[in-house]
Design an enzyme around this catalytic site. Structure first.
Site, PDB file in Angstrom:
ATOM      1  CE  LYS A 251     -28.964  33.322   6.578  1.00 56.51           C
ATOM      2  NZ  LYS A 251     -29.927  34.395   6.772  1.00 56.51           N
TER       3      LYS A 251
ATOM      4  CE1 TYR B 296     -30.049  30.559   4.193  1.00 54.54           C
ATOM      5  CE2 TYR B 296     -28.675  28.883   5.226  1.00 54.54           C
ATOM      6  CZ  TYR B 296     -29.634  29.880   5.321  1.00 54.54           C
ATOM      7  OH  TYR B 296     -30.155  30.195   6.546  1.00 54.54           O
TER       8      TYR B 296
ATOM      9  CB  SER C 297     -27.153  29.838   9.664  1.00 55.59           C
ATOM     10  OG  SER C 297     -27.061  28.450   9.534  1.00 55.59           O
TER      11      SER C 297
HETATM   12  P1  NAD Z   1     -38.951  31.685   6.019  1.00 55.24           P
HETATM   13  O1  NAD Z   1     -38.717  31.463   4.575  1.00 55.24           O
HETATM   14  O2  NAD Z   1     -40.111  31.033   6.655  1.00 55.24           O
HETATM   15  O3  NAD Z   1     -39.009  33.253   6.336  1.00 55.24           O
HETATM   16  C1  NAD Z   1     -38.306  34.188   5.582  1.00 55.24           C
HETATM   17  C2  NAD Z   1     -39.280  35.316   5.248  1.00 55.24           C
HETATM   18  O4  NAD Z   1     -38.588  36.316   4.493  1.00 55.24           O
HETATM   19  C3  NAD Z   1     -40.454  34.856   4.403  1.00 55.24           C
HETATM   20  O5  NAD Z   1     -41.652  35.354   4.963  1.00 55.24           O
HETATM   21  C4  NAD Z   1     -40.197  35.488   3.032  1.00 55.24           C
HETATM   22  O6  NAD Z   1     -41.398  35.771   2.362  1.00 55.24           O
HETATM   23  C5  NAD Z   1     -39.408  36.718   3.400  1.00 55.24           C
HETATM   24  N1  NAD Z   1     -38.504  37.227   2.373  1.00 55.24           N
HETATM   25  C6  NAD Z   1     -37.581  36.537   1.661  1.00 55.24           C
HETATM   26  N2  NAD Z   1     -36.936  37.365   0.821  1.00 55.24           N
HETATM   27  C7  NAD Z   1     -37.451  38.611   1.005  1.00 55.24           C
HETATM   28  C8  NAD Z   1     -37.197  39.877   0.449  1.00 55.24           C
HETATM   29  N3  NAD Z   1     -36.288  40.038  -0.527  1.00 55.24           N
HETATM   30  N4  NAD Z   1     -37.882  40.927   0.892  1.00 55.24           N
HETATM   31  C9  NAD Z   1     -38.819  40.799   1.866  1.00 55.24           C
HETATM   32  N5  NAD Z   1     -39.112  39.603   2.426  1.00 55.24           N
HETATM   33  C10 NAD Z   1     -38.438  38.530   2.003  1.00 55.24           C
HETATM   34  O7  NAD Z   1     -37.594  31.266   6.775  1.00 55.24           O
HETATM   35  P2  NAD Z   1     -37.307  31.063   8.318  1.00 55.24           P
HETATM   36  O8  NAD Z   1     -37.052  29.636   8.548  1.00 55.24           O
HETATM   37  O9  NAD Z   1     -38.318  31.776   9.107  1.00 55.24           O
HETATM   38  O10 NAD Z   1     -35.905  31.812   8.406  1.00 55.24           O
HETATM   39  C11 NAD Z   1     -35.807  33.153   8.823  1.00 55.24           C
HETATM   40  C12 NAD Z   1     -34.343  33.559   8.794  1.00 55.24           C
HETATM   41  O11 NAD Z   1     -33.589  32.688   9.640  1.00 55.24           O
HETATM   42  C13 NAD Z   1     -33.682  33.475   7.428  1.00 55.24           C
HETATM   43  O12 NAD Z   1     -32.768  34.534   7.302  1.00 55.24           O
HETATM   44  C14 NAD Z   1     -32.952  32.148   7.478  1.00 55.24           C
HETATM   45  O13 NAD Z   1     -31.849  32.143   6.598  1.00 55.24           O
HETATM   46  C15 NAD Z   1     -32.495  32.133   8.919  1.00 55.24           C
HETATM   47  N6  NAD Z   1     -32.228  30.796   9.443  1.00 55.24           N
HETATM   48  C16 NAD Z   1     -33.195  29.836   9.363  1.00 55.24           C
HETATM   49  C17 NAD Z   1     -32.940  28.565   9.866  1.00 55.24           C
HETATM   50  C18 NAD Z   1     -33.961  27.467   9.763  1.00 55.24           C
HETATM   51  O14 NAD Z   1     -33.607  26.297   9.921  1.00 55.24           O
HETATM   52  N7  NAD Z   1     -35.238  27.773   9.517  1.00 55.24           N
HETATM   53  C19 NAD Z   1     -31.709  28.297  10.475  1.00 55.24           C
HETATM   54  C20 NAD Z   1     -30.755  29.310  10.544  1.00 55.24           C
HETATM   55  C21 NAD Z   1     -31.029  30.563  10.028  1.00 55.24           C
HETATM   56  C1  WQD Z   2     -31.193  17.558   9.713  1.00 55.50           C
HETATM   57  C2  WQD Z   2     -30.676  16.135   9.652  1.00 55.50           C
HETATM   58  C3  WQD Z   2     -30.111  15.362   7.446  1.00 55.50           C
HETATM   59  C4  WQD Z   2     -34.149  15.437   5.843  1.00 55.50           C
HETATM   60  C5  WQD Z   2     -30.255  23.015   7.415  1.00 55.50           C
HETATM   61  C6  WQD Z   2     -29.342  24.036   6.797  1.00 55.50           C
HETATM   62  C7  WQD Z   2     -28.810  24.966   7.850  1.00 55.50           C
HETATM   63  C8  WQD Z   2     -29.955  25.565   8.664  1.00 55.50           C
HETATM   64  C9  WQD Z   2     -30.915  24.531   9.152  1.00 55.50           C
HETATM   65  C10 WQD Z   2     -30.540  27.684   7.758  1.00 55.50           C
HETATM   66  C11 WQD Z   2     -29.499  15.985   8.700  1.00 55.50           C
HETATM   67  C12 WQD Z   2     -31.256  14.578   8.029  1.00 55.50           C
HETATM   68  C13 WQD Z   2     -33.055  15.545   6.681  1.00 55.50           C
HETATM   69  C14 WQD Z   2     -34.579  14.144   5.437  1.00 55.50           C
HETATM   70  C15 WQD Z   2     -32.808  13.176   6.749  1.00 55.50           C
HETATM   71  N1  WQD Z   2     -30.745  26.445   7.877  1.00 55.50           N
HETATM   72  N2  WQD Z   2     -32.396  14.433   7.120  1.00 55.50           N
HETATM   73  N3  WQD Z   2     -33.883  13.063   5.911  1.00 55.50           N
HETATM   74  O1  WQD Z   2     -29.119  20.126   7.172  1.00 55.50           O
HETATM   75  O2  WQD Z   2     -28.827  20.320   9.677  1.00 55.50           O
HETATM   76  O3  WQD Z   2     -29.519  22.276   8.385  1.00 55.50           O
HETATM   77  O4  WQD Z   2     -31.336  23.677   8.081  1.00 55.50           O
HETATM   78  O5  WQD Z   2     -29.622  28.317   8.115  1.00 55.50           O
HETATM   79  O6  WQD Z   2     -28.063  25.919   7.200  1.00 55.50           O
HETATM   80  O7  WQD Z   2     -28.271  23.347   6.171  1.00 55.50           O
HETATM   81  O8  WQD Z   2     -31.129  20.465   8.697  1.00 55.50           O
HETATM   82  O9  WQD Z   2     -33.393  19.528   8.812  1.00 55.50           O
HETATM   83  O10 WQD Z   2     -32.195  19.546   6.587  1.00 55.50           O
HETATM   84  O11 WQD Z   2     -31.411  18.012   8.387  1.00 55.50           O
HETATM   85  O12 WQD Z   2     -32.207  12.154   7.141  1.00 55.50           O
HETATM   86  O13 WQD Z   2     -35.527  13.996   4.689  1.00 55.50           O
HETATM   87  O14 WQD Z   2     -31.708  15.297   9.142  1.00 55.50           O
HETATM   88  O15 WQD Z   2     -29.217  14.519   6.781  1.00 55.50           O
HETATM   89  O16 WQD Z   2     -28.624  15.079   9.278  1.00 55.50           O
HETATM   90  P1  WQD Z   2     -29.549  20.723   8.433  1.00 55.50           P
HETATM   91  P2  WQD Z   2     -32.126  19.422   8.062  1.00 55.50           P
END
Ligand code: NAD
Ligand code: WQD
Length: 341
Positions: free
Chosen positions: A153, A149, A124
């Protein structure tokens, strides 16, 4: 070629599984469904016209994982499985370290035992922390994580580097996602948050469909274009294709060993106000909002330098902001209760 996808039933995982199937990879999904539904994979199978092997299991369960590696000849692992709610991670940090860090170590141990060396990790933009200037470049040092969190990472990336140093067979790619949004253009798979959404887009979409009263915009006094925070939002299907590009990169670099990091973003910062406006245009709905205090831990603005992914992975986030909004809206309209509907 058989790819094990941990967390493949989740938001990014399910879209990536579809891209993998479309690129003729065979997919085995391993997921404990703690934050997802098997229905996402049923719909992916329908879209792709192909079947997926699904095993319900936890990445911390090494016995079960090992059985999967015995049953299938796995060429590479794409590791999505993690808990991902930033605020929750502050309340229950041990669960986050147990699941995200210990779980990843278990997975790497089982891979080593079965001599599977290709590993793609969901990292991330949060690993850059507040110390680095934007745009973020892969050569920057890690910043101080703003939550357990984020720390999980950074820790897994460190585990990967240390493991690679000790094991010259290991071939790791860490993909640092910026802000994935949107849904597949069919409107049949998308993001399905449980309870009140933490992230901006699902919240906006739920306001538009009438499930939530109004959006709170967290702060309008940041030093940005319009006072609200700026982020690098990318379409989840572009992100999914980034995983296929990373897999192809590993396949083409047969002599590579070690760990390589890539930013996956568009390279542009978009403000919260701009998102609201774009969503209103795409949905033809008014999004009522109030400006509320800044959210603890939010950085004013960040976006990616994407040159490395563009040049080396031959990958680019091509879909427009409008497309991200239209696809989010289509998913939300067609599935007001997510996969329950
Ligand atoms: P998500 O929660 O939709 O998907 C994660 C999946 O992992 C889920 O299906 C959950 O059931 C499964 N899971 C969790 N713990 C588990 C375990 N111990 N064993 C087996 N399965 C397990 O999340 P997402 O948004 O699809 O994110 C996927 C990956 O990308 C994550 O590692 C997340 O940290 C990373 N990521 C997400 C974002 C974002 O904004 N969505 C941004 C950066 C990184
Ligand atoms: C985006 C912008 C909020 C909700 C997070 C994690 C990051 C990554 C992605 C996994 C920000 C604003 C949000 C609301 C708002 N995840 N906001 N009202 O915070 O950039 O990133 O998700 O790795 O680690 O921190 O994403 O979608 O929460 O927010 O004003 O109800 O929207 O302040 O500026 P963020 P977000």
């Amino acid at each position: 070629m058989q790819i094990l996808v941990t967390g493949g039933a989740g938001y990014i995982g399910s879209h990536t599984v579809l891209s993998l199937l479309e690129n003729n990879y065979d997919v085995i999904v391993y997921d404990n469904l703690v934050n997802s539904s098997i229905e996402s994979l049923v719909r992916v199978e329908k879209l792709a016209g192909k079947s997926i092997e699904f095993i319900e299991g936890d990445i911390c369960d090494k016995g079960k994982l090992s059985g999967v590696f015995k049953q299938f000849k796995i060429n590479a692992v794409i590791h999505f499985a993690a808990l991902k709610a930033v605020g929750e991670s502050v309340k229950i940090p041990l669960s986050y370290y147990q699941n995200n860090v210990h779980g990843s170590v278990c997975l790497l141990e089982v891979m080593q035992e079965h001599k599977v060396h290709n590993f793609i990790f969901s990292s991330s933009a949060t690993v850059y922390g507040e110390e680095n200037d934007v745009p973020y470049v892969e050569t920057m040092k890690f910043g101080t994580p703003s939550s357990p969190y984020g720390a999980s990472k950074v820790m897994v990336e460190r585990v990967m580097s240390d493991f690679a140093f000790s094991n010259e067979d290991f071939r790791g790619v860490t993909l640092r996602y910026f802000n994935p949004i949107g849904a597949h253009e069919s409107g049949t798979i998308g993001e399905d948050p449980k309870g009140i959404p933490n992230n901006l887009l699902p919240y906006v979409a739920q306001v538009a469909v009438g499930k939530r009263h109004e959006l709170s915009i967290f702060g309008d006094d940041y030093p940005t274009v319009d006072g609200s925070c700026e982020r690098d939002y990318l379409h989840v299907m572009d992100l999914a294709q980034g995983h296929v590009a990373a897999l192809n990169w590993l396949n083409c670099h047969s002599k590579f060993s070690g760990v390589e990091a890539f930013n996956l973003g568009t390279g542009n910062g978009i403000s919260v106000f701009a998102i609201v406006k774009a969503f209103e245009q795409a949905s033809n709905k008014i999004i009522p909002f109030e400006v509320s205090p800044r959210r603890v831990g939010d950085l004013p603005a960040f976006w990616a330098n994407t040159s490395k992914a563009n040049d080396e992975l031959n990958w680019q986030a091509n879909r427009s902001l409008d497309q991200m909004m239209v696809d989010t809206w289509r998913w939300q309209l067609n599935n007001p209760n997510g996969y329950q509907s």
